[in-house]
Design an enzyme around this catalytic site. Structure first.
Site, PDB file in Angstrom:
ATOM      1  N   HIS A 132      49.502  36.483  47.373  1.00 26.15           N
ATOM      2  CA  HIS A 132      50.111  35.894  46.532  1.00 26.15           C
ATOM      3  C   HIS A 132      51.162  37.068  46.027  1.00 26.15           C
ATOM      4  CE1 HIS A 132      48.926  31.534  46.024  1.00 26.15           C
ATOM      5  NE2 HIS A 132      48.836  31.819  46.989  1.00 26.15           N
ATOM      6  N   PRO A 142      37.446  31.780  33.139  1.00 26.28           N
ATOM      7  CA  PRO A 142      38.056  31.968  34.444  1.00 26.28           C
ATOM      8  C   PRO A 142      39.611  31.968  34.309  1.00 26.28           C
ATOM      9  CG  PRO A 142      37.423  29.622  34.051  1.00 26.28           C
ATOM     10  CD  PRO A 142      36.775  30.496  33.023  1.00 26.28           C
ATOM     11  N   LYS A 174      38.472  36.631  36.971  1.00 23.36           N
ATOM     12  CA  LYS A 174      38.144  38.067  37.365  1.00 23.36           C
ATOM     13  C   LYS A 174      36.610  38.065  37.545  1.00 23.36           C
ATOM     14  CE  LYS A 174      41.090  40.876  36.084  1.00 23.36           C
ATOM     15  NZ  LYS A 174      42.053  40.868  37.322  1.00 23.36           N
ATOM     16  N   TYR A 195      45.921  41.503  35.827  1.00 19.20           N
ATOM     17  CA  TYR A 195      45.847  40.434  36.762  1.00 19.20           C
ATOM     18  C   TYR A 195      45.062  40.796  38.019  1.00 19.20           C
ATOM     19  CZ  TYR A 195      46.105  35.610  38.559  1.00 19.20           C
ATOM     20  OH  TYR A 195      45.812  34.453  39.100  1.00 19.20           O
ATOM     21  N   TYR A 247      50.265  28.943  35.727  1.00 16.93           N
ATOM     22  CA  TYR A 247      49.284  28.752  34.407  1.00 16.93           C
ATOM     23  C   TYR A 247      50.271  28.124  33.299  1.00 16.93           C
ATOM     24  CZ  TYR A 247      46.130  32.091  36.391  1.00 16.93           C
ATOM     25  OH  TYR A 247      45.206  32.736  37.300  1.00 16.93           O
TER      26      TYR A 247
HETATM   27  P1  RFL Z   1      26.366  33.538  41.278  1.00 13.22           P
HETATM   28  O1  RFL Z   1      27.562  33.113  42.406  1.00 13.22           O
HETATM   29  O2  RFL Z   1      25.858  32.380  40.140  1.00 13.22           O
HETATM   30  O3  RFL Z   1      25.268  33.455  42.383  1.00 13.22           O
HETATM   31  C1  RFL Z   1      23.595  33.736  41.746  1.00 13.22           C
HETATM   32  C2  RFL Z   1      22.895  33.067  42.738  1.00 13.22           C
HETATM   33  O4  RFL Z   1      21.570  33.282  42.511  1.00 13.22           O
HETATM   34  C3  RFL Z   1      20.779  32.023  42.809  1.00 13.22           C
HETATM   35  N1  RFL Z   1      19.576  32.074  41.760  1.00 13.22           N
HETATM   36  C4  RFL Z   1      18.454  32.122  42.084  1.00 13.22           C
HETATM   37  N2  RFL Z   1      17.659  32.559  43.139  1.00 13.22           N
HETATM   38  C5  RFL Z   1      16.585  32.704  43.223  1.00 13.22           C
HETATM   39  N3  RFL Z   1      15.851  32.647  42.276  1.00 13.22           N
HETATM   40  C6  RFL Z   1      16.177  32.229  40.756  1.00 13.22           C
HETATM   41  N4  RFL Z   1      15.580  32.144  39.809  1.00 13.22           N
HETATM   42  C7  RFL Z   1      17.782  32.166  40.931  1.00 13.22           C
HETATM   43  N5  RFL Z   1      18.391  31.863  39.870  1.00 13.22           N
HETATM   44  C8  RFL Z   1      19.665  31.710  40.428  1.00 13.22           C
HETATM   45  C9  RFL Z   1      21.845  30.926  42.455  1.00 13.22           C
HETATM   46  O5  RFL Z   1      21.282  29.817  43.170  1.00 13.22           O
HETATM   47  C10 RFL Z   1      22.968  31.436  43.073  1.00 13.22           C
HETATM   48  O6  RFL Z   1      23.310  31.358  44.511  1.00 13.22           O
HETATM   49  O7  RFL Z   1      26.670  34.906  40.848  1.00 13.22           O
HETATM   50  P2  RFL Z   1      27.044  36.046  41.364  1.00 13.22           P
HETATM   51  O8  RFL Z   1      26.979  36.562  42.717  1.00 13.22           O
HETATM   52  O9  RFL Z   1      27.178  37.063  40.172  1.00 13.22           O
HETATM   53  O10 RFL Z   1      28.825  35.820  41.345  1.00 13.22           O
HETATM   54  C11 RFL Z   1      29.690  35.596  40.285  1.00 13.22           C
HETATM   55  C12 RFL Z   1      30.967  34.560  40.587  1.00 13.22           C
HETATM   56  O11 RFL Z   1      30.173  33.437  41.400  1.00 13.22           O
HETATM   57  C13 RFL Z   1      31.541  34.172  39.302  1.00 13.22           C
HETATM   58  O12 RFL Z   1      31.673  35.069  38.488  1.00 13.22           O
HETATM   59  C14 RFL Z   1      32.709  33.573  39.794  1.00 13.22           C
HETATM   60  O13 RFL Z   1      32.784  32.202  40.511  1.00 13.22           O
HETATM   61  C15 RFL Z   1      33.833  33.102  38.453  1.00 13.22           C
HETATM   62  N6  RFL Z   1      34.941  32.545  39.077  1.00 13.22           N
HETATM   63  C16 RFL Z   1      36.161  33.347  39.387  1.00 13.22           C
HETATM   64  N7  RFL Z   1      36.172  34.451  39.624  1.00 13.22           N
HETATM   65  C17 RFL Z   1      37.121  35.215  40.234  1.00 13.22           C
HETATM   66  O14 RFL Z   1      36.672  36.377  40.464  1.00 13.22           O
HETATM   67  N8  RFL Z   1      38.225  34.737  40.577  1.00 13.22           N
HETATM   68  C18 RFL Z   1      38.405  33.094  40.211  1.00 13.22           C
HETATM   69  O15 RFL Z   1      39.643  32.698  40.568  1.00 13.22           O
HETATM   70  C19 RFL Z   1      37.327  32.566  39.544  1.00 13.22           C
HETATM   71  N9  RFL Z   1      37.441  31.221  39.220  1.00 13.22           N
HETATM   72  C20 RFL Z   1      35.290  31.192  38.682  1.00 13.22           C
HETATM   73  C21 RFL Z   1      36.346  30.681  38.891  1.00 13.22           C
HETATM   74  C22 RFL Z   1      34.008  30.638  38.180  1.00 13.22           C
HETATM   75  C23 RFL Z   1      34.376  28.970  37.928  1.00 13.22           C
HETATM   76  N10 RFL Z   1      33.086  28.458  37.499  1.00 13.22           N
HETATM   77  C24 RFL Z   1      32.482  27.317  38.130  1.00 13.22           C
HETATM   78  C25 RFL Z   1      32.304  28.991  36.513  1.00 13.22           C
HETATM   79  C26 RFL Z   1      36.460  29.016  38.654  1.00 13.22           C
HETATM   80  C27 RFL Z   1      35.578  28.409  38.119  1.00 13.22           C
HETATM   81  C28 RFL Z   1      35.646  27.061  38.078  1.00 13.22           C
HETATM   82  C1  PHB Z   2      40.787  28.720  41.360  1.00 17.55           C
HETATM   83  O1  PHB Z   2      41.792  28.681  42.118  1.00 17.55           O
HETATM   84  O2  PHB Z   2      39.939  28.131  41.347  1.00 17.55           O
HETATM   85  C2  PHB Z   2      41.253  29.773  40.190  1.00 17.55           C
HETATM   86  C3  PHB Z   2      42.426  30.309  40.263  1.00 17.55           C
HETATM   87  C4  PHB Z   2      42.843  31.382  39.149  1.00 17.55           C
HETATM   88  C5  PHB Z   2      42.075  31.181  38.036  1.00 17.55           C
HETATM   89  C6  PHB Z   2      40.783  30.462  37.979  1.00 17.55           C
HETATM   90  C7  PHB Z   2      40.479  29.711  39.065  1.00 17.55           C
HETATM   91  O3  PHB Z   2      42.505  31.958  36.664  1.00 17.55           O
END
Ligand code: RFL
Ligand code: PHB
Length: 388
Positions: A72, A292, A296, A384, A200
């Site tokens: 994008h 989110p 990041k 961004y 957005y």
């Molecule tokens: P995770 O992905 O939470 O993984 C942690 C893992 O640890 C396990 N765990 C354990 N395992 C053993 N023993 C325990 N006691 C444990 N406790 C936990 C869990 O089961 C899991 O598998 O952390 P990590 O690796 O630091 O990754 C972080 C990312 O997942 C997170 O920051 C992103 O998803 C945030 N996020 C976004 N980030 C982006 O860069 N771009 C995006 O567009 C974006 N959109 C988002 C997001 C997060 C969202 N949610 C659901 C919070 C959109 C959403 C809706």
């Molecule tokens: C997503 O596609 O899940 C998404 C995209 C942009 C954001 C957050 C989440 O800022």
């Protein structure tokens, strides 16, 4: 069991770290509480910065991302009935890739398993011991049997609710936190993308975001009460809300389709410092959370573990702890910039229950400045895409 690096959590941080270590000839074991099917099906992030893509490509796990991810070159900001394009590439020379986090997870798991990496799923009762000694260990239960890993280092990649951060010695710790009092209602929809780029949108009824996953799946979000329940939202009510918030003067409408997943997430900012103590290090969501809006979270998890991998490589190759000792300072520099940007994007685009009429007008004026001023649009674009 004995290994060099024990990693807790098989999210993007833990899996990528174990792979980067493997590429440097360093042994690691990853402990994950969920099943492989569960981690590969958890829908979360979608936006990857160029720096994240470079790290994944250099680690040899970027082939599918390159083939299937969508590049994008811009995003849109919608408000007051109009959509305004921020040309990321023209302003920064960079782009972002939309490729779902669970696909990154699948690619990393496949790479780890192909390299005979040690990845233990469905572990429970993980406990950390001796993290302030040079012989830390992790006790856990796997397949009904108690087990223990002796390691040189323990890395907590276990997310916000994990066990590693609480195992950090309390003295000298400082946590920074902000709760926004609202959440995002997210839906996955079976339909073609409504827009080539992410939208957005700021609206009096609240924020909305149009994103995509694949050519046949859209990812849509709207600001909601974090205590609300998905069962309160029929498909009709969801579409009515999205259409209301995305209304615009040029007749564009979001494509409807079958909604096949609904979830609500709370919005918070959080940083826990330091990110290390003795032989225990934290990476990714275990140490920091961003709302989110700035996309990041996963990018920060990836950059944390890239730093850690370099530090561990220096330790094992040259016996120097210099980089490891500088880990918190190096990681936090980037983390705080992302915290700032995610907070700013959130403040710019959401409705706040306690906002005065003055604050609402200033927010609208700020949006006009961002789309009207090349300098402000460039600042948004640089943050961004992660340009600095
Ligand atoms: P995770 O992905 O939470 O993984 C942690 C893992 O640890 C396990 N765990 C354990 N395992 C053993 N023993 C325990 N006691 C444990 N406790 C936990 C869990 O089961 C899991 O598998 O952390 P990590 O690796 O630091 O990754 C972080 C990312 O997942 C997170 O920051 C992103 O998803 C945030 N996020 C976004 N980030 C982006 O860069 N771009 C995006 O567009 C974006 N959109 C988002 C997001 C997060 C969202 N949610 C659901 C919070 C959109 C959403 C809706
Ligand atoms: C997503 O596609 O899940 C998404 C995209 C942009 C954001 C957050 C989440 O800022």
């Amino acid at each position: 069991m004995r290994t060099q690096v024990a990693i807790i959590g098989a999210g993007p941080a833990g899996l990528l770290l174990s792979h980067l270590l493997h590429l440097n000839g360093i042994e690691a074991i990853v402990l994950e509480s969920r099943t492989q099917a569960e981690i590969e099906a958890t829908i979360r992030a979608g936006v990857l910065e160029q720096g994240t893509m470079d790290i994944l490509n250099n680690a040899g796990v970027g082939a599918r991302m390159q083939a299937e991810g969508a590049l994008h070159h811009g995003i849109e900001l919608a408000f007051g009935g109009q959509r305004h394009r921020i040309d990321l590439t023209e302003l920064t020379g960079k782009a972002i890739t939309v490729y779902p986090q669970h696909e990154v997870i699948k690619d990393l798991v496949a790479a780890r398993l192909a390299a005979q990496g040690q990845l233990l799923f469905e572990v429970s009762g993980v406990q950390l011991h001796g993290v302030d000694t040079t012989t830390p260990s992790v006790a856990f239960v796997h397949r009904g049997e108690a087990a223990r890993i002796e390691a040189d280092f323990v890395i907590g990649c276990d997310g916000y609710h994990g066990v590693a951060r609480p195992a950090m010695p309390g003295q000298g710790r400082q946590d920074f936190k902000r709760d926004y009092g609202f959440g995002w209602f997210g839906v996955l929809v079976e339909s073609a993308p409504s827009s080539d780029e992410l939208i957005y949108a700021r609206h009096e009824r609240g924020f909305a975001l149009v994103s995509t996953r694949t050519p046949t799946v859209q990812r849509l979000y709207f600001q909601c009460d974090p205590a609300d329940h998905v069962d309160n939202w029929s498909d009709d009510r969801i579409w009515a809300e999205l259409h209301a918030r995305l209304e615009n003067d040029d007749g564009w409408r979001v494509n409807e389709g079958r909604i096949f997943q609904k979830n609500i997430i709370g919005m918070r900012s959080f940083v826990s410092t330091p990110m290390q103590s003795g032989r225990l290090f934290l990476a990714g969501d275990a140490a920091h959370i961003v709302p989110p809006t700035g996309a990041k979270g996963m990018n920060l998890a990836v950059s944390d573990v890239a730093l850690l991998a370099q530090g561990l490589e220096q330790f094992y190759r040259r016996g120097s702890e210099e980089r490891l000792q500088g880990y918190t300072a190096a990681a936090l520099k980037r983390v705080w910039r992302a915290e700032y940007f995610s907070w700013w994007m959130t403040s710019l685009l959401h409705t706040f229950a306690d906002a005065t009429p003055f604050q609402r007008e200033v927010q609208r004026a700020e949006l006009e400045c961002v789309v009207g001023s090349r300098a402000m649009a460039t600042a948004l674009a640089e943050n961004y895409v992660g340009a600095f």
